[in-house]
Design a protein around this motif. Structure first.
Motif, PDB file in Angstrom:
ATOM      1  N   ALA A 193     -29.061  22.344 -31.702  1.00  0.00           N
ATOM      2  CA  ALA A 193     -29.042  21.355 -30.621  1.00  0.00           C
ATOM      3  C   ALA A 193     -27.901  20.364 -30.785  1.00  0.00           C
ATOM      4  N   ASN A 194     -26.965  20.664 -31.679  1.00  0.00           N
ATOM      5  CA  ASN A 194     -25.891  19.729 -31.991  1.00  0.00           C
ATOM      6  C   ASN A 194     -24.606  20.135 -31.281  1.00  0.00           C
ATOM      7  N   PRO A 195     -24.060  19.290 -30.383  1.00  0.00           N
ATOM      8  CA  PRO A 195     -22.823  19.660 -29.693  1.00  0.00           C
ATOM      9  C   PRO A 195     -21.589  19.490 -30.584  1.00  0.00           C
ATOM     10  N   VAL A 196     -20.731  20.466 -30.566  1.00  0.00           N
ATOM     11  CA  VAL A 196     -19.474  20.440 -31.304  1.00  0.00           C
ATOM     12  C   VAL A 196     -18.332  20.574 -30.308  1.00  0.00           C
ATOM     13  N   LEU A 197     -17.417  19.620 -30.317  1.00  0.00           N
ATOM     14  CA  LEU A 197     -16.215  19.746 -29.499  1.00  0.00           C
ATOM     15  C   LEU A 197     -15.220  20.606 -30.253  1.00  0.00           C
ATOM     16  N   PHE A 198     -14.882  21.760 -29.711  1.00  0.00           N
ATOM     17  CA  PHE A 198     -13.900  22.669 -30.320  1.00  0.00           C
ATOM     18  C   PHE A 198     -12.579  22.483 -29.602  1.00  0.00           C
ATOM     19  N   TRP A 199     -11.549  22.095 -30.352  1.00  0.00           N
ATOM     20  CA  TRP A 199     -10.211  21.885 -29.794  1.00  0.00           C
ATOM     21  C   TRP A 199      -9.229  22.713 -30.599  1.00  0.00           C
ATOM     22  N   GLY A 200      -8.349  23.429 -29.908  1.00  0.00           N
ATOM     23  CA  GLY A 200      -7.394  24.220 -30.669  1.00  0.00           C
ATOM     24  C   GLY A 200      -6.385  24.919 -29.787  1.00  0.00           C
ATOM     25  N   THR A 201      -5.505  25.646 -30.450  1.00  0.00           N
ATOM     26  CA  THR A 201      -4.519  26.468 -29.755  1.00  0.00           C
ATOM     27  C   THR A 201      -4.772  27.922 -30.106  1.00  0.00           C
ATOM     28  N   ARG A 202      -4.348  28.796 -29.225  1.00  0.00           N
ATOM     29  CA  ARG A 202      -4.499  30.233 -29.468  1.00  0.00           C
ATOM     30  C   ARG A 202      -3.136  30.878 -29.243  1.00  0.00           C
ATOM     31  N   ASP A 203      -2.423  30.970 -30.338  1.00  0.00           N
ATOM     32  CA  ASP A 203      -1.036  31.410 -30.291  1.00  0.00           C
ATOM     33  C   ASP A 203      -0.846  32.539 -31.287  1.00  0.00           C
ATOM     34  N   ALA A 204      -0.649  33.745 -30.786  1.00  0.00           N
ATOM     35  CA  ALA A 204      -0.443  34.909 -31.646  1.00  0.00           C
ATOM     36  C   ALA A 204       1.028  35.155 -31.931  1.00  0.00           C
ATOM     37  N   ALA A 205       1.907  34.235 -31.491  1.00  0.00           N
ATOM     38  CA  ALA A 205       3.351  34.463 -31.614  1.00  0.00           C
ATOM     39  C   ALA A 205       4.019  33.557 -32.639  1.00  0.00           C
ATOM     40  N   PHE A 206       3.248  32.809 -33.445  1.00  0.00           N
ATOM     41  CA  PHE A 206       3.775  32.039 -34.569  1.00  0.00           C
ATOM     42  C   PHE A 206       4.686  30.890 -34.155  1.00  0.00           C
ATOM     43  N   ASN A 207       4.492  30.293 -32.975  1.00  0.00           N
ATOM     44  CA  ASN A 207       5.305  29.146 -32.605  1.00  0.00           C
ATOM     45  C   ASN A 207       5.040  27.972 -33.541  1.00  0.00           C
ATOM     46  N   LEU A 208       6.104  27.193 -33.806  1.00  0.00           N
ATOM     47  CA  LEU A 208       5.961  25.949 -34.545  1.00  0.00           C
ATOM     48  C   LEU A 208       5.092  24.991 -33.729  1.00  0.00           C
ATOM     49  N   LYS A 209       3.990  24.510 -34.359  1.00  0.00           N
ATOM     50  CA  LYS A 209       3.071  23.624 -33.652  1.00  0.00           C
ATOM     51  C   LYS A 209       2.688  22.450 -34.549  1.00  0.00           C
ATOM     52  N   PRO A 210       3.479  21.382 -34.609  1.00  0.00           N
ATOM     53  CA  PRO A 210       2.993  20.191 -35.315  1.00  0.00           C
ATOM     54  C   PRO A 210       1.782  19.607 -34.581  1.00  0.00           C
ATOM     55  N   TYR A 211       0.845  19.063 -35.360  1.00  0.00           N
ATOM     56  CA  TYR A 211      -0.359  18.457 -34.796  1.00  0.00           C
ATOM     57  C   TYR A 211      -0.393  16.973 -35.148  1.00  0.00           C
ATOM     58  N   THR A 212      -0.877  16.164 -34.223  1.00  0.00           N
ATOM     59  CA  THR A 212      -1.067  14.744 -34.494  1.00  0.00           C
ATOM     60  C   THR A 212      -2.499  14.348 -34.177  1.00  0.00           C
ATOM     61  N   LEU A 213      -2.978  13.364 -34.895  1.00  0.00           N
ATOM     62  CA  LEU A 213      -4.281  12.755 -34.644  1.00  0.00           C
ATOM     63  C   LEU A 213      -4.090  11.246 -34.661  1.00  0.00           C
ATOM     64  N   GLY A 267      -3.329  15.914 -30.500  1.00  0.00           N
ATOM     65  CA  GLY A 267      -2.076  16.265 -29.848  1.00  0.00           C
ATOM     66  C   GLY A 267      -1.436  17.482 -30.478  1.00  0.00           C
ATOM     67  N   VAL A 268      -0.782  18.304 -29.668  1.00  0.00           N
ATOM     68  CA  VAL A 268      -0.022  19.440 -30.175  1.00  0.00           C
ATOM     69  C   VAL A 268       1.374  19.380 -29.588  1.00  0.00           C
ATOM     70  N   HIS A 269       2.398  19.559 -30.434  1.00  0.00           N
ATOM     71  CA  HIS A 269       3.787  19.457 -30.003  1.00  0.00           C
ATOM     72  C   HIS A 269       4.378  20.835 -29.719  1.00  0.00           C
ATOM     73  N   HIS A 270       5.383  20.837 -28.868  1.00  0.00           N
ATOM     74  CA  HIS A 270       6.201  22.040 -28.695  1.00  0.00           C
ATOM     75  C   HIS A 270       7.655  21.613 -28.587  1.00  0.00           C
ATOM     76  N   TYR A 271       8.520  22.313 -29.303  1.00  0.00           N
ATOM     77  CA  TYR A 271       9.957  22.060 -29.257  1.00  0.00           C
ATOM     78  C   TYR A 271      10.605  23.167 -28.434  1.00  0.00           C
ATOM     79  N   PRO A 272      11.000  22.882 -27.219  1.00  0.00           N
ATOM     80  CA  PRO A 272      11.449  23.948 -26.308  1.00  0.00           C
ATOM     81  C   PRO A 272      12.744  24.609 -26.759  1.00  0.00           C
ATOM     82  N   LEU A 273      12.922  25.824 -26.294  1.00  0.00           N
ATOM     83  CA  LEU A 273      14.141  26.578 -26.559  1.00  0.00           C
ATOM     84  C   LEU A 273      15.334  25.885 -25.908  1.00  0.00           C
TER      85      LEU A 273
END
Length: 855
Positions: free
Chosen positions: A233-253, A270-276
């Motif tokens: 009965a306990n709610p869990v907030l699941f937050w994440g990324t689903r990336d099978a291509a190994f992109n650089l993903k710095p995370y911030t809290l 927060g999740v970062h992306h550094y564009p091409l």
């Protein structure tokens, strides 16, 4: 219907927002399983209010926050300019585009200066076949400053944000992140501890400092929940990324207080992306190349880990496609069959030497015998180690086997010392050996820095292959190193030396590593230990690399380069070199991106760490997801020359805690051993207290290395510990010196392992009692009476594939003997009450009558 004038008056003054006709009440998107609620907001344009799971009725509140950020960096000055929905601007507008009931598209247009405009298109979709909401973002930057101006801004990074609000009981809240295998931050909204892992922005001469995936953030998700009284009965907030291509993903809290009240309103992920091509002048458009997902689960961190596993092991995910350890045809049999994984470190300083000659705690004078004449002792250590632990096979990781010292001169450190070249082949005839090597950084003082002799690159300079930032400055770090040619002193030991980062987007590190692996193999090695291979990927802007080796910006190439290195190394050593068909690799620190290319991972938590007074705890998240895909090892039993230590009951307790930690955390159940001039056998004969601890480990190994137990504990999945994970019976650290950081490690507990997805499911219930009747201080610290213990646990076989009416077999395996019986499973939970003697491990095997898995 026209917009209500009151709403327009409320929204329009804020930051110049010009709003079209917007809904005035809460709106939602849904896929029938998950519903996301949102409303307009005068500051942010759009506020997410909550997300709920329609099948369970569980919901989680979301706090108001900026939903995105774009950061521009000036290549000329390194200065940063941030753009968010709430950032003051010359003019801004916001709109929600028409869409279907399960999609949301919001558009912000921010005019930063008369010539600079940023459009952020933010999307949310609740797709019919998923039980989560997927988020994405596209950013268009138009009208950059003229190139003739002294400062030119370019699109540098984009960040997608989501925010979780606190619950009714903040003290019981937990933030779970798989940083360094798995960390629990307790009461994160009441302290700044959650933001301590976020790091800063970095500078023009350093990579971004927030932890990243693939790297120290070992998986791509986080969870926020309250400690459950009722897990279902306990709610869990699941937050994440689903990336099978190994992109650089710095995370911030970060913590956020939106209304200036006492306490924080929410925790912003927060999740970062550094564009091409992110330093290219002119108009640019970039989209987040991977989805961010948000969902509500029932349970806690374990359930979030298993939820992530359901995605990470499905078809199409590259790092699990080879199968688990037993199913992977490329997994080295040398590792699979090893009974003990051991570290070999030759000691050089006794505690008396340290105290009398060294003003720096922990350092002593350099012992002349340390220059590897005593490598020959390895031939003495090996049979002693096998005898003491009662095993037949040991896999060695020689830590500093090079001639001049790994930390005094990183770089091409071969040839090996003559003594090693004499000893290693003799060891390698019967035991696997993987010497230490660090590939990520190179010392400017190393031989071959200006003109290497690496095959394929003769005469090339290392600077040609180092990573550089936007200003052309080489990425580097200062590292404490030891100069073993000098006596210890405050001035020279330790020394500080620069280390330059090799660009893993170039092919040179691969050729360099293969060159060293061949030399190590010539000295008798069967594998290679890749130190700090888990480190966060970086961005390289070296002009000579762009277009030739990797693109400008976009961090995917760095991880792909590291994967190529491992793949090239394995292929060359097993096939081209043709001398090691079972060549294997180690890694320090787990990262899923390399799961299918590395056999063993040396854990970062040190084996003892479970929790500490700051509210930070360790949870085996990586093991829960990938226990059956990669072996996890650690150094557990350290020999010493100090009689005061070896005769102390606290030493015995520390050794037992270390071994119990490894089992409790779901690592491989072998006793790793750091060897020294004093062998285990010598110490056992001279120090009865020490001998007790070693005998306990040997007795436990006799149980854990039983073929059927090992099939489940080592090669199976780590399942939830009954009745709660983690266990509650723990002993506080004996003092501030014997155990690091004053952390506690459970001493009496039950751990569950198995292979539940087989047609004939199997479970191993490991019952551990690492107390000893001589632990006189145990009651004082924990209230636990040392000695024999009664362990009461309950498991629900239906959770693991057992069906009502099946005839099941229940076997008990102990160091002395085993017993067996059968029963008909009636569909109810199975209670087990069992007496476990002091310093012992007992294992219950529960399965349907069928052959063992075998190896």
């Amino acid at each position: 219907m026209p917009c209500r004038s009151l709403l327009r008056r409320l929204l329009s003054p804020a930051l110049g927002l010009t709003l079209p006709c917007l809904p005035t009440a809460a709106q939602s998107i849904t896929n029938g399983t998950v519903t996301l609620h949102y409303v307009p907001h005068p500051t942010y344009g759009l506020e997410l209010t909550s997300i709920e799971n329609n099948s369970t009725g569980l919901s989680f509140p979301l706090a108001p926050t900026d939903l995105w950020e774009v950061t521009f960096r000036s290549p000329a000055t390194g200065g940063l300019r941030r753009v968010t929905p709430s950032t003051p601007a010359v003019a801004s507008s916001f709109s929600i585009l028409p869409g279907s009931p399960n999609e949301l598209t919001a558009v912000w247009t921010v005019t930063w200066t008369p010539s600079e405009t940023v459009e952020a298109r933010w999307t949310a979709a609740a797709l019919a076949d998923d039980d989560f909401v997927t988020f994405g973002m596209q950013v268009t930057s138009a009208g950059p400053m003229p190139v003739t101006k002294p400062v030119r801004h370019s699109l540098y990074r984009m960040e997608l944000r989501l925010s979780a609000a606190g619950g009714a009981a903040p003290a019981s809240e937990v933030l779970a992140v798989p940083l360094f295998l798995g960390i629990l931050f307790r009461a994160p909204l009441e302290s700044a501890i959650a933001t301590s892992i976020a790091g800063g922005e970095g500078t023009p001469s350093t990579p971004p400092t927030p932890p990243a995936h693939p790297g120290t953030f070992t998986m791509q998700w986080a969870a926020f929940y309250e400690e459950p009284q009722d897990r279902e009965a306990n709610p869990v907030l699941f937050w994440g990324t689903r990336d099978a291509a190994f992109n650089l993903k710095p995370y911030t809290l970060r913590l956020e207080d939106t209304d200036a009240k006492a306490g924080n309103d929410g925790l912003v992920f927060g999740v970062h992306h550094y564009p091409l091509g992110n330093l290219t002048p002119g108009d640019t458009t970039a989209a987040l190349p991977f989805p961010v997902v948000l969902s509500v689960l029932a349970g806690d961190w374990y359930d979030a880990a298993r939820y992530y596993r359901s995605w990470a092991t499905q078809p199409g995910i590259q790092w699990t496609q080879a199968g688990n350890m037993q199913g992977d045809p490329d997994f080295s049999a040398l590792v699979e069959e090893a009974e003990v994984i051991s570290t070999l470190v030759v000691e050089r300083c006794t505690s008396s030497t340290i105290q009398s000659t060294c003003a720096v705690p922990g350092l002593g004078e350099c012992n002349p015998s340390y220059d590897y004449a005593n490598w020959l002792q390895w031939l003495i250590e090996l049979p002693d180690l096998k005898s003491a632990l009662g095993v037949d096979s040991v896999l060695f990781r020689p830590w500093v086997w090079d001639k001049n010292g790994t930390f005094s001169l990183l770089g091409d450190w071969l040839p090996a010392q003559t003594e090693y070249e004499t000893v290693a082949p003799a060891i390698a005839q019967t035991e696997p050996v993987a010497p230490y090597f660090q590939v990520d950084f190179y010392s400017p003082d190393a031989p071959g820095y200006d003109a290497t002799y690496v095959p394929g690159y003769p005469g090339a300079g290392i600077p040609d292959f180092t990573a550089r930032d936007e200003l052309g400055v080489t990425l580097s770090k200062l590292v404490e190193v030891e100069d073993r040619t000098l006596p210890c002193s405050v001035l020279v030991c330790p020394c500080i030396g620069p280390r330059e980062a090799l660009c893993l987007g170039t092919p040179f590190p691969s050729a360099y590593t293969i060159h060293l692996a061949e030399a190590a193999a010539a000295a008798g090695a069967n594998g290679l230990y890749m130190d700090v291979y888990h480190t966060d990927p970086r961005l390289c802007y070296a002009e000579s690399h762009v277009g030739l080796h990797h693109p400008q910006g976009d961090g995917r190439y760095w991880t792909e380069g590291k994967r190529d290195l491992l793949s090239d190394l394995r292929n060359h050593m097993r096939n081209v070199a043709g001398v090691h068909p079972e060549f294997f690799t180690f890694m320090e620190g787990a990262s899923e991106a390399y799961l299918d290319l590395i056999e063993v991972c040396w854990n970062r938590y040190g084996g003892l760490l479970t929790s500490d007074a700051s509210g930070v705890a360790r949870a085996p998240m990586f093991q829960t997801v990938y226990n059956d895909y990669q072996m996890l090892g650690n150094t557990l039993v350290v020999t010493s020359q100090d009689a005061a230590v070896l005769d102390d009951q606290k030493t015995s307790a520390t050794l037992r805690q270390a071994f119990s930690a490894h089992l409790f955390q779901g690592g491989e159940p072998f006793a790793g051993v750091a060897l020294g001039p004093s062998t285990i056998l010598q110490n056992k004969l001279a120090h009865p207290v020490y001998a007790q601890a070693i005998d306990m480990i040997a007795d436990s190994l006799a149980v854990l290395l039983d073929d059927e137990v090992r099939d489940l504990v080592v090669f199976g999945q780590r399942l939830r510990d009954p009745d709660r994970d983690p266990a509650s019976t723990a002993v506080v650290a004996w003092s501030g010196t014997e155990l690091p950081y004053g952390e506690a490690q459970p001493l009496v507990y039950a751990s569950l392992y198995g292979v539940p997805d087989l047609s004939t499911p199997k479970l191993a219930l490991v019952l551990s009692n690492w107390t000893d009747a001589a632990d006189g201080s145990l009651a004082e610290f924990s209230g636990l009476t040392p000695g024999d213990q009664t362990v009461d646990v309950t498991i629900d076989p239906s959770e693991y594939g057992f069906q009502t009416g099946q005839t099941c077999r229940l076997r008990l395996i102990t160091p002395e003997a085993g017993s067996s019986g059968t029963f008909v499973y009636d569909g109810r939970e199975l209670p087990l009450t069992h007496d476990v003697p002091a310093r012992a491990t007992h294992v219950f095997l529960l399965d349907l009558p069928a052959p063992a898995l075998g190896r």
